[in-house]
Design a protein around this motif. Structure first.
Motif, PDB file in Angstrom:
ATOM      1  N   TYR A  56       0.828  -1.200   0.000  1.00  0.00           N
ATOM      2  CA  TYR A  56       0.000   0.000   0.000  1.00  0.00           C
ATOM      3  C   TYR A  56       0.866   1.255   0.000  1.00  0.00           C
ATOM      4  O   TYR A  56       0.659   2.184  -0.795  1.00  0.00           O
ATOM      5  CB  TYR A  56      -0.921  -0.026   1.221  1.00  0.00           C
ATOM      6  CG  TYR A  56      -1.660   1.269   1.452  1.00  0.00           C
ATOM      7  CD1 TYR A  56      -2.742   1.629   0.657  1.00  0.00           C
ATOM      8  CD2 TYR A  56      -1.259   2.135   2.480  1.00  0.00           C
ATOM      9  CE1 TYR A  56      -3.413   2.827   0.874  1.00  0.00           C
ATOM     10  CE2 TYR A  56      -1.924   3.329   2.702  1.00  0.00           C
ATOM     11  CZ  TYR A  56      -2.996   3.678   1.893  1.00  0.00           C
ATOM     12  OH  TYR A  56      -3.657   4.857   2.110  1.00  0.00           O
ATOM     13  N   TRP A  57       1.846   1.278   0.911  1.00  0.00           N
ATOM     14  CA  TRP A  57       2.723   2.449   0.971  1.00  0.00           C
ATOM     15  C   TRP A  57       3.617   2.561  -0.265  1.00  0.00           C
ATOM     16  O   TRP A  57       3.912   3.669  -0.732  1.00  0.00           O
ATOM     17  CB  TRP A  57       3.574   2.400   2.241  1.00  0.00           C
ATOM     18  CG  TRP A  57       2.817   2.884   3.430  1.00  0.00           C
ATOM     19  CD1 TRP A  57       2.289   2.143   4.437  1.00  0.00           C
ATOM     20  CD2 TRP A  57       2.475   4.242   3.698  1.00  0.00           C
ATOM     21  NE1 TRP A  57       1.629   2.931   5.347  1.00  0.00           N
ATOM     22  CE2 TRP A  57       1.730   4.236   4.918  1.00  0.00           C
ATOM     23  CE3 TRP A  57       2.696   5.454   3.055  1.00  0.00           C
ATOM     24  CZ2 TRP A  57       1.223   5.401   5.486  1.00  0.00           C
ATOM     25  CZ3 TRP A  57       2.202   6.609   3.623  1.00  0.00           C
ATOM     26  CH2 TRP A  57       1.471   6.589   4.818  1.00  0.00           C
ATOM     27  N   MET A  69       2.797   6.413  -6.828  1.00  0.00           N
ATOM     28  CA  MET A  69       1.762   7.253  -7.410  1.00  0.00           C
ATOM     29  C   MET A  69       2.080   8.732  -7.216  1.00  0.00           C
ATOM     30  O   MET A  69       2.019   9.529  -8.159  1.00  0.00           O
ATOM     31  CB  MET A  69       0.411   6.924  -6.778  1.00  0.00           C
ATOM     32  CG  MET A  69      -0.748   7.728  -7.385  1.00  0.00           C
ATOM     33  SD  MET A  69      -2.314   7.393  -6.566  1.00  0.00           S
ATOM     34  CE  MET A  69      -2.015   8.182  -4.972  1.00  0.00           C
ATOM     35  N   TRP A  70       2.424   9.107  -5.972  1.00  0.00           N
ATOM     36  CA  TRP A  70       2.723  10.515  -5.720  1.00  0.00           C
ATOM     37  C   TRP A  70       4.046  10.933  -6.366  1.00  0.00           C
ATOM     38  O   TRP A  70       4.225  12.099  -6.736  1.00  0.00           O
ATOM     39  CB  TRP A  70       2.741  10.790  -4.216  1.00  0.00           C
ATOM     40  CG  TRP A  70       1.359  10.866  -3.647  1.00  0.00           C
ATOM     41  CD1 TRP A  70       0.737   9.956  -2.850  1.00  0.00           C
ATOM     42  CD2 TRP A  70       0.421  11.911  -3.884  1.00  0.00           C
ATOM     43  NE1 TRP A  70      -0.540  10.352  -2.557  1.00  0.00           N
ATOM     44  CE2 TRP A  70      -0.767  11.561  -3.186  1.00  0.00           C
ATOM     45  CE3 TRP A  70       0.438  13.092  -4.616  1.00  0.00           C
ATOM     46  CZ2 TRP A  70      -1.900  12.362  -3.199  1.00  0.00           C
ATOM     47  CZ3 TRP A  70      -0.696  13.888  -4.623  1.00  0.00           C
ATOM     48  CH2 TRP A  70      -1.847  13.533  -3.927  1.00  0.00           C
ATOM     49  N   CYS A 110       6.495  14.202 -10.514  1.00  0.00           N
ATOM     50  CA  CYS A 110       7.291  14.336 -11.740  1.00  0.00           C
ATOM     51  C   CYS A 110       6.485  14.996 -12.852  1.00  0.00           C
ATOM     52  O   CYS A 110       6.984  15.886 -13.554  1.00  0.00           O
ATOM     53  CB  CYS A 110       7.789  12.963 -12.190  1.00  0.00           C
ATOM     54  SG  CYS A 110       9.052  12.243 -11.119  1.00  0.00           S
ATOM     55  N   LEU A 111       5.225  14.554 -13.008  1.00  0.00           N
ATOM     56  CA  LEU A 111       4.380  15.154 -14.041  1.00  0.00           C
ATOM     57  C   LEU A 111       4.107  16.626 -13.744  1.00  0.00           C
ATOM     58  O   LEU A 111       4.061  17.460 -14.654  1.00  0.00           O
ATOM     59  CB  LEU A 111       3.066  14.382 -14.149  1.00  0.00           C
ATOM     60  CG  LEU A 111       3.164  12.970 -14.729  1.00  0.00           C
ATOM     61  CD1 LEU A 111       1.805  12.272 -14.679  1.00  0.00           C
ATOM     62  CD2 LEU A 111       3.677  13.009 -16.172  1.00  0.00           C
ATOM     63  N   SER A 112       3.942  16.948 -12.458  1.00  0.00           N
ATOM     64  CA  SER A 112       3.700  18.343 -12.077  1.00  0.00           C
ATOM     65  C   SER A 112       4.917  19.204 -12.372  1.00  0.00           C
ATOM     66  O   SER A 112       4.797  20.323 -12.885  1.00  0.00           O
ATOM     67  CB  SER A 112       3.343  18.426 -10.587  1.00  0.00           C
ATOM     68  OG  SER A 112       2.166  17.703 -10.310  1.00  0.00           O
ATOM     69  N   LEU A 113       6.103  18.681 -12.037  1.00  0.00           N
ATOM     70  CA  LEU A 113       7.332  19.421 -12.328  1.00  0.00           C
ATOM     71  C   LEU A 113       7.507  19.622 -13.830  1.00  0.00           C
ATOM     72  O   LEU A 113       7.877  20.704 -14.289  1.00  0.00           O
ATOM     73  CB  LEU A 113       8.537  18.675 -11.749  1.00  0.00           C
ATOM     74  CG  LEU A 113       8.688  18.696 -10.225  1.00  0.00           C
ATOM     75  CD1 LEU A 113       9.815  17.760  -9.799  1.00  0.00           C
ATOM     76  CD2 LEU A 113       8.960  20.111  -9.728  1.00  0.00           C
TER      77      LEU A 113
END
Length: 505
Positions: free
Chosen positions: A10-11, A17-18, A23-26
């Motif tokens: 889970y972790w 995922m985060w 990376c996509l946000s950057l």
């Protein structure tokens, strides 16, 4: 135990995922920054470029391949026979002498393996790449026939005239012969109709053009109305040159591209500013500094025009150039080399910016490339100078120096490179200003060593010129403030040279 495994998975899922989201946000954020910077700064780039390149009409600056303009220029290469005689007793490397004559010599083993190849870098680079299995640029079935004959020994001997295109059109007399263990190839450039033959079948009927051959030679006595550039009796941006040189005059001919020619008027180019300052310093009008810069010219063109420069009877040939070779010839070639990083860098603006230097080959490759190309041309020019008893000085190439926090300046020069200097290769890679600076630093470092080895005067312009946007229009061209500083640096070393020749204040 099972619960613990689920907890770990889970972790792990959350971290991955985060991580992907981050990376996509950057990446998205960086693309938005670049998009905004390009939108905001593009008009400024175009304005700055117009100021720098106003020396030739915009429609002519768009093409890198020459177009023929017939005009009176009998002096161009009129001394080809005299040049050959004057070189007979020069103590120079064979590589330089072959390059001066536009000759390539090569020996091959059966199968086309290269034993050695030397001479004119324009054709040598092409033949070397083809025989090593990597075709670059120009394609011609006639050259393929020669290459196949060398590899198979079929159809030898060969003796024919072949056309080759790079920046210009060149014609070579090619002779290939088979011997017991080797195959020899000798190609000599045909210069009977220089400089017009460099344009091939292209022509330009515009009588208002300042070009005789674009990016190679201007028309003589070309003084367009309301033009910021006026060209003299030798086709250079300066006052008319008196030949034979008047007695007692010390003459300096400044060779280079637009970074030599540039200035808002003929009198505000760096050679003309330097002439005024040297005359004031030595209290004499017997110092003559000629601006022989040609917008867009490369070292291969300067080497081919060396006898034109020497026709002016200089005491010192002063060279300042590099950017035209590096941006218009070397970067495009390097970006064709195999590179497994490039496909990743092309898909990410952020990775491309952070790891931009990965587009380049190794430093050792770049150094060897400089020696095989621009330094070979400079060595050939030095040989010609020695044959006439002329000293030669070469300047390191300056660029804007920025502090780490000058983000606006870096973005400005990044987009200047991709929109102007490297526009033709930006589909392959977006080269940043930081990468450009790295290449120039390698060039300057190796240039100093080369000059020491060859006995050429070295002038450390880049090392002493530390300035930013107030002094540079773009990655290499200067504002009037920058030209004044550049003149002071070069002029101080020229003054020492003049003193060594016995000139006193």
């Amino acid at each position: 135990m099972k619960r613990k495994v689920v907890y770990i998975l889970y972790w792990f899922y959350l971290v991955v995922m985060w991580g992907v989201v981050l990376c996509l946000s950057l990446e998205l954020g960086f693309r938005l920054i670049l998009w905004g910077a390009n939108y905001v700064y593009r008009p400024l780039f175009e304005l700055q470029t117009r100021k720098v390149y106003g020396m030739a009409p915009a429609d002519e600056r768009g093409s890198r391949l020459g177009r023929k303009v017939y005009d009176s220029a009998d002096w161009l290469f009129s001394s080809a026979d005299k040049a050959q005689v004057s070189r007979d007793n020069i103590d120079c490397k064979e590589e330089y002498l072959l390059t001066l004559d536009g000759i390539v010599k090569a020996e091959f083993e059966t199968g086309g393996q290269i034993i050695y190849i030397k001479g004119d870098p324009i054709l040598r680079n092409y033949l070397k790449s083809v025989f090593q299995g990597r075709r670059m640029g120009y394609y011609s079935p006639e050259w393929d026939e020669v290459i196949t004959s060398v590899k198979t020994r079929v159809g030898l001997p060969i003796s024919k005239r072949l056309r080759f295109e790079s920046q210009f059109v060149h014609y070579y007399e090619v002779n290939v012969e088979a011997h017991s263990n080797v195959i020899t190839l000798v190609a000599k450039e045909v210069r009977d109709n220089y400089p017009y033959s460099l344009c091939g079948e292209r022509s330009n009927s515009d009588p208002n053009s300042t070009w005789l051959v674009p990016f190679y030679a201007y028309k003589t006595n070309c003084r367009p109305e309301n033009g910021i550039a006026q060209y003299n009796n030798y086709g250079f941006r300066d006052d008319d040159v008196v030949v034979p040189k008047p007695e007692g005059v010390i003459r300096i001919v400044c060779v280079g591209g637009s970074t030599t020619e540039e200035g808002n008027t003929n009198s505000t180019t760096y050679p003309n500013i330097m002439e005024k300052k040297l005359r004031d310093y030595f209290h004499t009008d017997k110092i003559d500094v000629i601006n022989a810069g040609i917008c867009g010219i490369r070292s291969s063109g300067e080497m081919r025009r060396i006898w034109d420069y020497l026709e002016l009877q200089p005491d010192l040939l002063l060279y300042y150039n590099a950017v035209n070779d590096i941006c218009y010839a070397y970067f495009p070639e390097w970006l064709t080399l195999p590179n497994h990083f490039r496909k990743w860098l092309k898909n990410s603006s952020l990775l491309n910016y952070v790891f931009n230097e990965k587009h380049l080959p190794s430093d050792d490759y770049i150094i060897e490339y400089f020696y095989e190309n621009i330094f070979t041309h400079l060595g050939a020019m030095h040989c010609a100078c020695k044959s006439k008893g002329v000293d030669m000085a070469v300047c390191s190439f300056a660029y804007p120096t920025l502090k780490w926090y000058e983000i606006v300046g870096r973005l400005y020069y990044d987009f200047n490179l991709r929109n102007v200097w490297l526009a033709e290769v930006r589909d392959e890679a977006l080269i940043t200003f930081r990468t450009y600076v790295k290449v120039i630093d390698i060039y300057n470092k190796e240039l100093r060593k080369f000059c020491e080895e060859e006995g050429i005067i070295y002038i450390p312009v880049a090392e002493e010129f530390k300035a930013g946007m107030n002094h540079f229009f773009d990655v290499c061209h200067m504002t009037p403030l920058g030209l004044d500083v550049k003149t002071d640096i070069i002029g101080s070393y020229v003054a020492r040279w003049l003193e060594s020749k016995g000139l006193k204040r």
